[in-house]
Design a protein around this motif. Structure first.
Motif, PDB file in Angstrom:
ATOM      1  N   LEU A 234       1.888  26.260 -40.335  1.00 26.40           N
ATOM      2  CA  LEU A 234       1.180  26.327 -41.483  1.00 26.40           C
ATOM      3  C   LEU A 234       1.886  26.957 -42.747  1.00 26.40           C
ATOM      4  N   PHE A 235       2.994  28.008 -42.182  1.00 28.84           N
ATOM      5  CA  PHE A 235       3.783  28.267 -43.295  1.00 28.84           C
ATOM      6  C   PHE A 235       4.982  27.379 -43.869  1.00 28.84           C
ATOM      7  N   VAL A 236       5.464  26.579 -42.777  1.00 28.93           N
ATOM      8  CA  VAL A 236       6.349  25.660 -43.131  1.00 28.93           C
ATOM      9  C   VAL A 236       5.506  24.375 -44.248  1.00 28.93           C
ATOM     10  N   GLY A 237       4.283  24.357 -43.738  1.00 22.61           N
ATOM     11  CA  GLY A 237       3.588  23.345 -44.461  1.00 22.61           C
ATOM     12  C   GLY A 237       3.504  23.531 -45.937  1.00 22.61           C
ATOM     13  N   ILE A 238       2.586  25.124 -46.050  1.00 17.66           N
ATOM     14  CA  ILE A 238       2.670  25.456 -47.636  1.00 17.66           C
ATOM     15  C   ILE A 238       3.946  25.476 -48.324  1.00 17.66           C
ATOM     16  N   SER A 239       5.059  25.838 -47.589  1.00 19.17           N
ATOM     17  CA  SER A 239       6.475  25.914 -48.306  1.00 19.17           C
ATOM     18  C   SER A 239       6.714  24.447 -48.670  1.00 19.17           C
ATOM     19  N   GLN A 240       6.434  23.663 -47.957  1.00 21.46           N
ATOM     20  CA  GLN A 240       6.857  22.219 -48.281  1.00 21.46           C
ATOM     21  C   GLN A 240       5.943  21.761 -49.615  1.00 21.46           C
ATOM     22  N   ASP A 241       4.616  21.795 -49.370  1.00 20.91           N
ATOM     23  CA  ASP A 241       3.695  21.492 -50.221  1.00 20.91           C
ATOM     24  C   ASP A 241       3.955  22.087 -51.895  1.00 20.91           C
ATOM     25  N   LEU A 242       4.475  23.319 -51.798  1.00 23.49           N
ATOM     26  CA  LEU A 242       4.878  24.027 -53.147  1.00 23.49           C
ATOM     27  C   LEU A 242       6.053  23.536 -53.621  1.00 23.49           C
ATOM     28  N   LYS A 243       6.866  23.104 -53.027  1.00 22.26           N
ATOM     29  CA  LYS A 243       8.102  22.530 -53.520  1.00 22.26           C
ATOM     30  C   LYS A 243       8.225  21.679 -54.809  1.00 22.26           C
ATOM     31  N   PRO A 244       7.110  20.662 -54.769  1.00 23.73           N
ATOM     32  CA  PRO A 244       7.322  20.087 -56.165  1.00 23.73           C
ATOM     33  C   PRO A 244       6.971  20.920 -57.299  1.00 23.73           C
ATOM     34  N   HIS A 245       6.118  22.066 -57.133  1.00 18.64           N
ATOM     35  CA  HIS A 245       5.457  22.942 -57.969  1.00 18.64           C
ATOM     36  C   HIS A 245       6.440  24.269 -58.404  1.00 18.64           C
ATOM     37  N   ILE A 246       7.115  24.824 -57.446  1.00 18.60           N
ATOM     38  CA  ILE A 246       7.912  26.112 -57.742  1.00 18.60           C
ATOM     39  C   ILE A 246       9.139  25.872 -56.884  1.00 18.60           C
ATOM     40  N   THR A 247       9.908  26.285 -58.099  1.00 15.93           N
ATOM     41  CA  THR A 247      11.483  26.482 -57.835  1.00 15.93           C
ATOM     42  C   THR A 247      12.070  27.800 -57.747  1.00 15.93           C
ATOM     43  N   ALA A 248      13.138  28.037 -57.337  1.00 17.61           N
ATOM     44  CA  ALA A 248      13.804  29.446 -57.102  1.00 17.61           C
ATOM     45  C   ALA A 248      14.264  29.848 -58.535  1.00 17.61           C
ATOM     46  N   PHE A 249      14.181  31.078 -58.781  1.00 19.01           N
ATOM     47  CA  PHE A 249      14.470  31.639 -60.160  1.00 19.01           C
ATOM     48  C   PHE A 249      16.197  31.350 -60.302  1.00 19.01           C
ATOM     49  N   ASP A 250      16.607  31.621 -59.404  1.00 18.44           N
ATOM     50  CA  ASP A 250      18.109  31.329 -59.216  1.00 18.44           C
ATOM     51  C   ASP A 250      18.795  30.317 -58.105  1.00 18.44           C
ATOM     52  N   PRO A 251      18.624  29.067 -58.191  1.00 15.46           N
ATOM     53  CA  PRO A 251      18.827  28.296 -56.853  1.00 15.46           C
ATOM     54  C   PRO A 251      20.083  28.609 -56.416  1.00 15.46           C
ATOM     55  N   GLU A 252      21.006  29.190 -57.099  1.00 17.42           N
ATOM     56  CA  GLU A 252      22.467  29.320 -56.681  1.00 17.42           C
ATOM     57  C   GLU A 252      22.466  30.428 -55.676  1.00 17.42           C
ATOM     58  N   THR A 253      21.815  31.316 -55.615  1.00 15.95           N
ATOM     59  CA  THR A 253      21.689  32.524 -54.679  1.00 15.95           C
ATOM     60  C   THR A 253      20.504  32.496 -53.654  1.00 15.95           C
ATOM     61  N   TRP A 254      19.344  31.674 -53.816  1.00 19.57           N
ATOM     62  CA  TRP A 254      18.289  31.594 -53.037  1.00 19.57           C
ATOM     63  C   TRP A 254      18.565  31.116 -51.782  1.00 19.57           C
ATOM     64  N   ARG A 255      18.238  31.833 -50.647  1.00 19.67           N
ATOM     65  CA  ARG A 255      18.362  31.392 -49.101  1.00 19.67           C
ATOM     66  C   ARG A 255      16.980  31.348 -48.293  1.00 19.67           C
TER      67      ARG A 255
END
Length: 108
Positions: free
Chosen positions: A71-92
């Motif tokens: 369920l957590f993996v699913g919502i994370s995937q579903d949110l990807k088109p809408h929400i991006t990291a504030f700083d993609p270079e440092t987000w892990r």
């Protein structure tokens, strides 16, 4: 009570869809498993703020423990088109998007 605040970027028009995704997610048992007491989502000029309140101080740890749940993996995937990291270079991981509280006051 313990709170976490995740900061990211979001297209302003995506708010309705993101709210629907979280509405469906919050209707499952996952919020209880993670110890989530309350969730609030905010947007401001392309920024996304995800405030979560927990009964216990181990809320961040319980989220980390739940990350492998489908369920957590699913919502994370579903949110990807809408929400991006504030700083993609440092987000892990979600921890990299959590704001650090430097002041707190309570009437209690």
């Amino acid at each position: 009570m313990h709170s976490t605040l995740i900061v990211a970027r979001m297209e302003p028009a995506a708010g309705g869809e993101v709210a629907e995704l979280f509405g469906a997610f919050d209707a499952t048992g996952m919020p209880h498993r993670m110890g989530t007491r309350r969730r609030q989502l905010f947007t401001y000029r392309g920024l996304y703020f995800h405030l979560q309140d927990f009964d216990e101080a181990d809320g961040g740890e319980r989220i980390e423990d739940a990350k492998a749940d489908p369920l957590f993996v699913g919502i994370s995937q579903d949110l990807k088109p809408h929400i991006t990291a504030f700083d993609p270079e440092t987000w892990r991981s979600p921890k990299d998007a959590m704001a650090e509280r430097f002041y707190h006051w309570s009437a209690r």
